[in-house]
Scaffold this active site. Structure first.
Site, PDB file in Angstrom:
ATOM      1  CG  ASN A  40      -0.315  -8.669  -8.086  1.00 35.74           C
ATOM      2  OD1 ASN A  40      -0.487  -8.112  -9.173  1.00 35.74           O
ATOM      3  ND2 ASN A  40       0.710  -9.470  -7.852  1.00 35.74           N
ATOM      4  CG  HIS A  69       5.163 -10.645  -7.384  1.00 31.39           C
ATOM      5  ND1 HIS A  69       5.150 -11.930  -7.857  1.00 31.39           N
ATOM      6  CD2 HIS A  69       4.043 -10.510  -6.629  1.00 31.39           C
ATOM      7  CE1 HIS A  69       4.064 -12.545  -7.411  1.00 31.39           C
ATOM      8  NE2 HIS A  69       3.372 -11.700  -6.663  1.00 31.39           N
ATOM      9  CD  GLU A  72       3.443 -11.902  -2.148  1.00 36.00           C
ATOM     10  OE1 GLU A  72       2.221 -11.907  -2.082  1.00 36.00           O
ATOM     11  OE2 GLU A  72       4.066 -11.756  -3.216  1.00 36.00           O
ATOM     12  N   GLY A 122       0.082 -18.373  -5.437  1.00 33.89           N
ATOM     13  CA  GLY A 122      -0.714 -18.960  -6.513  1.00 33.89           C
ATOM     14  C   GLY A 122      -0.797 -20.477  -6.482  1.00 33.89           C
ATOM     15  CB  SER A 140      -2.540 -19.481  -1.286  1.00 32.53           C
ATOM     16  OG  SER A 140      -1.839 -19.903  -2.437  1.00 32.53           O
ATOM     17  N   GLY A 168      -3.633 -12.079  -4.415  1.00 29.53           N
ATOM     18  CA  GLY A 168      -3.582 -12.230  -5.873  1.00 29.53           C
ATOM     19  C   GLY A 168      -4.899 -12.785  -6.372  1.00 29.53           C
TER      20      GLY A 168
HETATM   21  P1  PGA Z   1      -2.005 -15.409  -4.656  1.00 28.84           P
HETATM   22  O1  PGA Z   1      -0.968 -14.312  -5.205  1.00 28.84           O
HETATM   23  O2  PGA Z   1      -2.846 -14.740  -3.609  1.00 28.84           O
HETATM   24  O3  PGA Z   1      -2.802 -15.797  -5.862  1.00 28.84           O
HETATM   25  O4  PGA Z   1      -1.201 -16.531  -4.097  1.00 28.84           O
HETATM   26  C1  PGA Z   1      -0.267 -13.549  -4.299  1.00 28.84           C
HETATM   27  C2  PGA Z   1       0.646 -12.596  -5.013  1.00 28.84           C
HETATM   28  O5  PGA Z   1       0.317 -11.971  -6.002  1.00 28.84           O
HETATM   29  O6  PGA Z   1       1.755 -12.427  -4.600  1.00 28.84           O
END
Ligand code: PGA
Length: 251
Positions: free
Chosen positions: A8, A94, A166, A172, A213, A234
């Site tokens: 993503n 999301h 998630e 993130g 993450s 992400g």
């Molecule tokens: P991330 O994002 O891997 O940066 O935590 C995950 C996501 O887009 O849901």
């Protein structure tokens, strides 16, 4: 069904950066054959990315879809339009959209319906906030989101469904839920989906991903988890070597 890896890219890249990343991934990911990979670029680049991907096994996903089929909805993009652009998947619900764009459970449900009306596989994102986690409401948050999202859906249980668990506090942030702690959430998700449809539907048609993450150092623990069918990445998917190594761990 193959294990699935979703990249993503959110709203992080301009056109040149997007196309550059795709060209490099095309070369770098040639050896990855056991894991199905789908890229989710910004919607304005979907067509260009599709053209670059050509006949490779790499798939395309949209990051969002309108809750309505067509009509006077300025700025929205319909599931039919997304299908025309060559997508196989759509990320729906999301946490960034639920929280920052006020997307409700009802909207998520309508978006899922639109996906199935247009032969697209939804990647339904669910997960508890930090507040829900700290007050012992993780389970009830997930059950609520799941029931709202996939009850009264025309295309189920005949079609495939991808669920991305998630935790909002892990997206993130650099924090993640250890793979060994996924089991309890898997039980809740499987029980909820099975009671809405059937256990056979869950076993045959649902793939459960973890996201939040993930990087190449921890990816292996999630790939080997017997209750997971893939990963949603992400930040790490913007880095070619990171993404390659995440994919490699799943081979
Ligand atoms: P991330 O994002 O891997 O940066 O935590 C995950 C996501 O887009 O849901």
């Amino acid at each position: 069904m193959k294990k699935l890896l979703i990249a993503n890219w959110k709203m992080e890249l301009n056109e040149a950066e997007t196309l550059d990343l795709v060209l490099n991934y095309k070369k770098r990911l040639k050896k990855i054959t056991q894991v199905e990979i789908a890229f989710a670029p910004s919607c304005v680049y979907l067509k260009e990315v599709k053209n670059l991907l050509g006949r490779t096994h790499l798939q395309l996903a949209a990051q969002n879809v309108a809750a309505q089929a067509k009509g006077k909805y300025t700025g929205e993009i319909s599931a039919a339009q997304i299908k025309e652009l060559g997508c196989s998947y759509v990320i729906v619900g999301h946490s960034e959209r639920r929280i920052k764009m006020n997307e409700t459970d009802d909207m998520v449900n309508r978006k899922i319906n639109q996906c199935y009306h247009n032969d697209l596989i939804p990647i339904l994102c669910i997960g508890e906030t930090l507040e829900e986690k700290n007050s012992g409401r993780s389970d009830s948050a997930i059950v609520r989101q799941l029931q709202a999202a996939i009850s009264k859906v025309d295309g189920l249980p005949e079609n495939e469904l991808v669920i991305a668990y998630e935790p909002v506090w892990a997206v993130g942030t650099g924090q993640f839920l250890e793979a060994e702690n996924i089991f309890a959430f898997h039980r809740t998700i499987k029980r909820t989906v099975s009671s809405l449809y059937s256990e056979k539907f869950y076993n045959d048609k649902v793939r459960l991903l973890y996201g939040g993450s993930i990087n190449s150092i921890i990816a292996k623990d999630y790939w080997v988890s017997e209750v997971l069918d893939g990963i949603l990445v992400g930040g790490a998917s913007l880095d070619i070597e990171e993404m390659y190594n995440v994919a490699l761990e799943g081979e």
